[in-house]
Design an enzyme around this catalytic site. Sequence first.
Site, PDB file in Angstrom:
ATOM      1  N   LYS A  31      53.974  52.824  28.406  1.00 22.64           N
ATOM      2  CA  LYS A  31      53.327  51.519  28.150  1.00 22.64           C
ATOM      3  C   LYS A  31      51.847  51.706  27.836  1.00 22.64           C
ATOM      4  O   LYS A  31      51.330  51.137  26.873  1.00 22.64           O
ATOM      5  CB  LYS A  31      53.486  50.621  29.389  1.00 22.64           C
ATOM      6  CG  LYS A  31      52.617  49.384  29.368  1.00 22.64           C
ATOM      7  CD  LYS A  31      52.799  48.536  30.603  1.00 22.64           C
ATOM      8  CE  LYS A  31      51.865  48.847  31.741  1.00 22.64           C
ATOM      9  NZ  LYS A  31      50.471  48.406  31.558  1.00 22.64           N
ATOM     10  N   ASN A  32      51.164  52.503  28.653  1.00 24.67           N
ATOM     11  CA  ASN A  32      49.720  52.615  28.488  1.00 24.67           C
ATOM     12  C   ASN A  32      49.299  53.444  27.280  1.00 24.67           C
ATOM     13  O   ASN A  32      48.129  53.516  26.950  1.00 24.67           O
ATOM     14  CB  ASN A  32      49.071  53.171  29.773  1.00 24.67           C
ATOM     15  CG  ASN A  32      49.098  52.134  30.881  1.00 24.67           C
ATOM     16  OD1 ASN A  32      49.483  50.994  30.672  1.00 24.67           O
ATOM     17  ND2 ASN A  32      48.700  52.544  32.079  1.00 24.67           N
ATOM     18  N   CYS A 126      42.051  39.869  37.219  1.00 26.51           N
ATOM     19  CA  CYS A 126      43.509  39.924  37.322  1.00 26.51           C
ATOM     20  C   CYS A 126      43.852  40.188  38.770  1.00 26.51           C
ATOM     21  O   CYS A 126      42.962  40.297  39.613  1.00 26.51           O
ATOM     22  CB  CYS A 126      44.074  41.003  36.419  1.00 26.51           C
ATOM     23  SG  CYS A 126      43.657  42.635  36.999  1.00 26.51           S
ATOM     24  N   ARG A 131      37.912  43.668  37.176  1.00 28.34           N
ATOM     25  CA  ARG A 131      38.078  44.377  35.905  1.00 28.34           C
ATOM     26  C   ARG A 131      37.184  43.862  34.770  1.00 28.34           C
ATOM     27  O   ARG A 131      37.678  43.302  33.793  1.00 28.34           O
ATOM     28  CB  ARG A 131      39.550  44.358  35.481  1.00 28.34           C
ATOM     29  CG  ARG A 131      40.436  45.034  36.482  1.00 28.34           C
ATOM     30  CD  ARG A 131      41.877  44.979  36.071  1.00 28.34           C
ATOM     31  NE  ARG A 131      42.300  46.177  35.396  1.00 28.34           N
ATOM     32  CZ  ARG A 131      43.561  46.392  34.997  1.00 28.34           C
ATOM     33  NH1 ARG A 131      44.483  45.482  35.182  1.00 28.34           N
ATOM     34  NH2 ARG A 131      43.890  47.505  34.403  1.00 28.34           N
ATOM     35  N   ASP A 315      48.064  53.911  39.533  1.00 29.04           N
ATOM     36  CA  ASP A 315      49.318  53.238  39.187  1.00 29.04           C
ATOM     37  C   ASP A 315      50.512  53.775  39.979  1.00 29.04           C
ATOM     38  O   ASP A 315      51.619  53.236  39.853  1.00 29.04           O
ATOM     39  CB  ASP A 315      49.590  53.361  37.682  1.00 29.04           C
ATOM     40  CG  ASP A 315      48.681  52.463  36.860  1.00 29.04           C
ATOM     41  OD1 ASP A 315      47.977  51.626  37.452  1.00 29.04           O
ATOM     42  OD2 ASP A 315      48.676  52.588  35.623  1.00 29.04           O
ATOM     43  N   ARG A 407      56.854  43.435  32.724  1.00 32.54           N
ATOM     44  CA  ARG A 407      55.682  43.796  31.909  1.00 32.54           C
ATOM     45  C   ARG A 407      55.667  45.279  31.589  1.00 32.54           C
ATOM     46  O   ARG A 407      55.204  45.681  30.524  1.00 32.54           O
ATOM     47  CB  ARG A 407      54.401  43.474  32.695  1.00 32.54           C
ATOM     48  CG  ARG A 407      53.988  42.038  32.694  1.00 32.54           C
ATOM     49  CD  ARG A 407      52.565  41.916  33.207  1.00 32.54           C
ATOM     50  NE  ARG A 407      51.773  43.007  32.671  1.00 32.54           N
ATOM     51  CZ  ARG A 407      50.905  43.738  33.382  1.00 32.54           C
ATOM     52  NH1 ARG A 407      50.698  43.477  34.639  1.00 32.54           N
ATOM     53  NH2 ARG A 407      50.241  44.720  32.803  1.00 32.54           N
TER      54      ARG A 407
HETATM   55  C1  UD1 Z   1      44.119  51.385  32.499  1.00 36.70           C
HETATM   56  C2  UD1 Z   1      45.619  51.212  32.626  1.00 36.70           C
HETATM   57  C3  UD1 Z   1      45.990  50.812  34.045  1.00 36.70           C
HETATM   58  C4  UD1 Z   1      45.429  51.810  35.037  1.00 36.70           C
HETATM   59  C5  UD1 Z   1      43.941  52.013  34.806  1.00 36.70           C
HETATM   60  C6  UD1 Z   1      43.338  53.110  35.674  1.00 36.70           C
HETATM   61  C7  UD1 Z   1      46.253  50.484  30.402  1.00 36.70           C
HETATM   62  C8  UD1 Z   1      46.802  49.406  29.560  1.00 36.70           C
HETATM   63  N1  UD1 Z   1      46.048  50.175  31.696  1.00 36.70           N
HETATM   64  O1  UD1 Z   1      43.523  50.124  32.772  1.00 36.70           O
HETATM   65  O2  UD1 Z   1      47.430  50.781  34.154  1.00 36.70           O
HETATM   66  O3  UD1 Z   1      45.622  51.330  36.354  1.00 36.70           O
HETATM   67  O4  UD1 Z   1      43.693  52.373  33.434  1.00 36.70           O
HETATM   68  O5  UD1 Z   1      43.991  54.312  35.445  1.00 36.70           O
HETATM   69  O6  UD1 Z   1      46.041  51.587  29.955  1.00 36.70           O
HETATM   70  N2  UD1 Z   1      35.743  48.936  34.873  1.00 36.70           N
HETATM   71  C9  UD1 Z   1      34.493  48.366  34.817  1.00 36.70           C
HETATM   72  N3  UD1 Z   1      33.977  48.045  33.603  1.00 36.70           N
HETATM   73  C10 UD1 Z   1      34.644  48.279  32.434  1.00 36.70           C
HETATM   74  C11 UD1 Z   1      35.911  48.867  32.492  1.00 36.70           C
HETATM   75  C12 UD1 Z   1      36.437  49.191  33.722  1.00 36.70           C
HETATM   76  O7  UD1 Z   1      33.864  48.149  35.857  1.00 36.70           O
HETATM   77  O8  UD1 Z   1      34.114  47.948  31.353  1.00 36.70           O
HETATM   78  C13 UD1 Z   1      36.332  49.267  36.195  1.00 36.70           C
HETATM   79  C14 UD1 Z   1      37.606  48.455  36.441  1.00 36.70           C
HETATM   80  O9  UD1 Z   1      37.271  47.199  37.002  1.00 36.70           O
HETATM   81  C15 UD1 Z   1      38.341  49.343  37.412  1.00 36.70           C
HETATM   82  C16 UD1 Z   1      37.978  50.753  36.935  1.00 36.70           C
HETATM   83  O10 UD1 Z   1      36.788  50.610  36.164  1.00 36.70           O
HETATM   84  O11 UD1 Z   1      37.887  49.140  38.726  1.00 36.70           O
HETATM   85  C17 UD1 Z   1      39.045  51.432  36.101  1.00 36.70           C
HETATM   86  O12 UD1 Z   1      39.304  50.649  34.971  1.00 36.70           O
HETATM   87  P1  UD1 Z   1      39.847  51.259  33.596  1.00 36.70           P
HETATM   88  O13 UD1 Z   1      39.926  52.737  33.708  1.00 36.70           O
HETATM   89  O14 UD1 Z   1      39.056  50.675  32.497  1.00 36.70           O
HETATM   90  O15 UD1 Z   1      41.316  50.670  33.573  1.00 36.70           O
HETATM   91  P2  UD1 Z   1      41.996  49.880  32.406  1.00 36.70           P
HETATM   92  O16 UD1 Z   1      41.696  50.534  31.108  1.00 36.70           O
HETATM   93  O17 UD1 Z   1      41.752  48.431  32.553  1.00 36.70           O
END
Ligand code: UD1
Length: 426
Positions: A31-32, A126, A131, A315, A407
């Site tokens: 999925k990711n 979420c 996030r 995850d 999902r």
């Molecule tokens: C992706 C995965 C999700 C997984 C996560 C961490 C997808 C579709 N989803 O989510 O399944 O759990 O990686 O491995 O690929 N953060 C910030 N600012 C930002 C971006 C992130 O503070 O601009 C924080 C988030 O709130 C969170 C952490 O960084 O606490 C990790 O987020 P991130 O690695 O970006 O996860 P996703 O890409 O949302």
Amino acid sequence: MKGYQNSFEQSSLSVIGGTPLEGEVAISGAKNSVLPILAASLMLSGKTRLHNVPHLKDVTVMLRMLNALGVRAEFNHSDGVTIWNEKKVRHLAPYDLVTAMRASFFVAGPILACRGYAKIPLPGGCSIGARPVDIHLKGFEALGAKVDIEHGFVGLKADRLVGTRIPLSFPSVGATENLLMAASLAEGETVIENAAIEPEVMDLMNFLNKGGAKIQFEVPNSFRIQGVSGLKGIDEYHVIPDRIEAGTFLVAGALTGGDIRLTGVHSQDLGSVLALLRQAGVHLDVEDTSIRVKGGTPLMAVDFETEPFPGFPTDMQAQMMSLLCVATGKSRIKESIFENRYRHVTELSKMGADISVDGQDTIVTGVPELNGASVTMSDLRAGAALVISALAATGESTVFGLSHLMRGYCDFPGKLAQLGARIIPR
Ligand code: UD1
């Protein structure tokens, strides 16, 4: 199997625990990986064909997003998606699709790179945490985009993106992916430092490179990108297998005392998960593309912390916690990636688990067995953890909130039923 095909539309699962899972299960595409790859297809002119695409609600949302943005994208056979891009990408991402799925924000980088202007609704919080998208936006700014946030929309504008050095404050998966895509069409060289290096990020890099991008991974965690003027459609691209689906089945096999063989996996992507399961006493036979898990060995407490790859994935935290609920001794878990990812704890406690939470830290004291109960999924992985706990528990459970599971797991109830689980969507 037929009866389970539409199981996504049901709202709960009735599970009778106590049957060891046995047999073989094929792991679906990740999925990711597929979500950012579909978003990246906005940048590829002509026709692109993807294989190993899982049938998931999130994939459906992304396909709707592509179609809404002016690119034709549809499933054409069981796991294949074809995308036709005539380079008429629109700049405005529909509000309902971005708010339905945070990963829709992946379209920001591609639209900005193709159009020089993008308007994307803020994805918002979420169930597993706030996030924010600040790291994505700082990266776009570094590439020369003007960023405006107004009325809940992010506006991105740049006559020309220009390559630069982008040190990330945290190796965000989504930000790394958005910036890889945008920088592929920027002028000159971009270096993304302290980048996420999850297998799904690597899959996106390989996809973009196959379309003509020039991205190089540099050990330990940087990407060097030479911008190109355009990307071309890809004849055939196979999405990597889902390491989280694989990890979930491994825990399910161990927890039920079963004997199952996973096929179509990339074992090298599961290093930290396999190591922790072994440390907990789980017997695994690991080949490059298949893994056999044999339950029945005594389970022991282990301590772990979630970390960016190659550390233990957030995850898999909930599923691993399910296993540790019935392991001998006290396990300590630290959730370091998300601030609110323990919503499965209350539900596991209803099944007789002994868990205490203090902020990001949890102590799980193993109990001899879990008991069936009525429980509710709060998010995707919490949902998987509850289902596999119910499979191991004594008696019957009802697990509500099935839409979370649909999902991200391809026909989870159906695959479990094939392994002998007594599980019925209601
Ligand atoms: C992706 C995965 C999700 C997984 C996560 C961490 C997808 C579709 N989803 O989510 O399944 O759990 O990686 O491995 O690929 N953060 C910030 N600012 C930002 C971006 C992130 O503070 O601009 C924080 C988030 O709130 C969170 C952490 O960084 O606490 C990790 O987020 P991130 O690695 O970006 O996860 P996703 O890409 O949302």
